[in-house]
Scaffold this active site. Structure first.
Site: not given
Ligand code: ADP
Length: 489
Positions: A295, A187-188, A261, A469, A392
């Site tokens: 989004c 997850p984020a 996505e 999805e 965006e």
């Molecule tokens: P936002 O800018 O909205 O946070 P991201 O695309 O950076 O969008 O983040 C979406 C998801 O991708 C998050 O779970 C983040 O931790 C992950 N993420 C960001 N950078 C990487 C990377 N280099 N490799 C894998 N996952 C990543």
């Protein structure tokens, strides 16, 4: 460390849902390192593990071990476990909504809606598990038969964003598990607690160890393992276009399927013949849901000349009425933005718009509540050279553009590298079809600002993504078609 309260007064009915460890191979593991903040007040809710490449590899290998036994269960057996998970999520709705609002910021009413929406994917794919059927095709030989089997691909890696911390997990995980795949989800970092709460419920539902895993930590290291480990067959990602492209490049050396996505830049087209009340309500819902942080949020609102003034007046009056505050307080309609970086992007877009002739007619600045709260904002005299027309904004800012003809509106709507969702408001049935078909988008909402449902295929074209999805289409990423020729009959 596990704690049972999110904040003074916010006590969970089931404190065990506030899990701060990762879920790997059926166990909760790891030490709390990375803080998780409440965006409404900046307070730390807890700490989650900072896993890297080694732990990610362990999780992938646990999922690899679990794959064959899980795939060998009957569809009905997998379905029953998914169904139990769904029931447990619904029973925990109130607690999950509180955790969601606390780490993400959206108003409680929206958080409850997201729990229902997220759970609906689990319910749908519990049912769909039993309908993943193959084919027999006419054979080229009378003594042979052609069979097409649809088999699970193997281990799936899921990477999800912070704006829908429950639904983005279940929308990927439920179809993958239904198909017979096993999953490692990341997850984020802003919103890991919902995913971990879902894993507590998954354990109770009875998924065998290793079938579903959740890890938190270093995105680059974990992403590196997800895109290179030979056991991973699908990388399913929702997030920024930039990271999506990176993951696709990284996955090239082992030719993984990459389901993306990505970002949108949703136009709303309001024609002179629209029902103005429903156009205002639809544009408002699309624009301000999750404080503009989805989004599929309206990013550009195009209104035809004859109703431009009337639309602007009503839309602005409604936007100015929206209640802004801590999402855990009943009745709030706009929560905080996720972080300071998000506020700065909104400010950058607004100052660019004003420099280029835009006029702010309501809102336009940080809210007096402070922190990352921002006023609902409407900008008129918007045009295509502004940053907010091209990127965006991901915040509560509605730029309104004026147009004269249908062809001009379609051309403006399509003038972007994104192609996720678009919205059209009109009562002319010919226009409904002409415009829907001409829009270069994966999804079109006609006379509706809200289109997301587990029953429909969600996804984009162009740089907004390559997968779908939801609905029966959502299974496709997670199955391979195997051709079997049976000869010598
Ligand atoms: P936002 O800018 O909205 O946070 P991201 O695309 O950076 O969008 O983040 C979406 C998801 O991708 C998050 O779970 C983040 O931790 C992950 N993420 C960001 N950078 C990487 C990377 N280099 N490799 C894998 N996952 C990543």
């Amino acid at each position: 460390m596990t704690q049972s309260t999110l904040a003074p007064g916010l006590v969970l009915r089931d404190p065990a849902l506030l899990e701060m460890r990762c879920f790997v191979n059926g166990s909760f593991v790891g030490e709390g390192m990375d803080p998780v903040n409440n965006p409404a007040n900046g307070l730390v809710l807890g700490h989650v593990p900072d896993f890297g490449a080694a732990e990610a590899t362990q999780a992938v290998e646990a999922a690899q071990q679990a794959f064959h036994p899980w795939a060998a269960l009957t569809a009905k057996e997998r379905s029953a476990i998914l169904r139990r998970w769904f029931d447990l999520i619904i029973d925990a709705r109130e607690d999950l909504a509180l955790i969601l609002t606390s780490e993400q910021g959206k108003p409680l009413s929206e958080a409850r809606g997201e729990v229902d929406y997220g759970a609906a994917f689990v319910e749908f794919y519990a049912e769909e598990a039993k309908r993943i059927s193959g084919e027999t095709l006419p054979s080229h030989r009378s003594d042979g038969r052609i069979l097409v089997l649809r088999q699970p691909v193997g281990v799936v890696a899921a990477i999800t964003p912070w704006n829908f911390p429950i639904a983005m997990i279940t929308r990927k995980v439920a179809p993958a598990l239904a198909a017979g795949c096993t999953v490692v989800a990341k997850p984020a970092p802003e919103t890991p607690l919902c995913a971990l709460a879902l894993s507590v419920l998954a354990k109770r539902a009875g998924f065998p160890d290793g079938v579903f895993n959740v890890i938190t930590g270093d995105a680059v290291e974990i992403g590196g393992i997800f895109t290179s480990h030979p056991a991973i067959r699908v990388v399913s990602f929702t997030g920024s276009t930039e990271v999506g492209k990176l993951l696709m490049r990284q996955s090239a050396s082992t030719l993984k399927r990459v389901a993306l996505e990505l970002g949108g830049n949703a136009p709303v087209l309001v024609f002179d013949d629209a029902d103005i009340e429903s156009a205002v309500a639809g544009a408002l819902a699309s624009k301000f849901r999750n404080t503009g942080q989805t989004c599929v949020c309206a990013n550009r609102i195009y209104v035809q000349s004859k109703i431009y003034d009337a639309f602007v007046e009503r839309f602005t009056a409604a936007a100015a009425q929206l209640k802004i505050g801590d999402g855990t307080i009943d009745g709030m309609q706009l929560g905080p933005l996720i972080n300071e970086r998000a506020v700065q992007k909104v400010e950058r877009h607004l100052s660019d718009a004003v420099d280029k002739g835009g006029r702010i007619i309501t809102g336009g600045k940080r809210h007096r509540l402070g922190g990352t709260f921002f006023e609902a904002t409407v900008v008129i005299n918007a045009h295509s050279e502004m940053a907010m027309a091209r990127e965006e904004t991901f915040g509560p800012v509605a730029p309104i553009f004026r147009f004269e003809s249908e062809s001009e509106a379609i051309a403006a709507a399509n003038a972007t590298t994104s192609g996720l969702a678009a919205y059209v408001f009109t009562r002319d049935v010919g226009r409904v079809f002409r415009v829907s078909e001409a829009l270069e988008y994966g999804m079109v909402g006609v006379n509706s600002g809200l289109i997301s449902t587990e029953l429909a295929p969600f996804g984009g074209v162009k740089e907004s993504g390559n997968s779908r999805e939801g609905s029966h289409h959502g299974i496709e990423e997670f199955v391979d078609k195997k051709y079997v020729f049976v000869g010598g009959l």
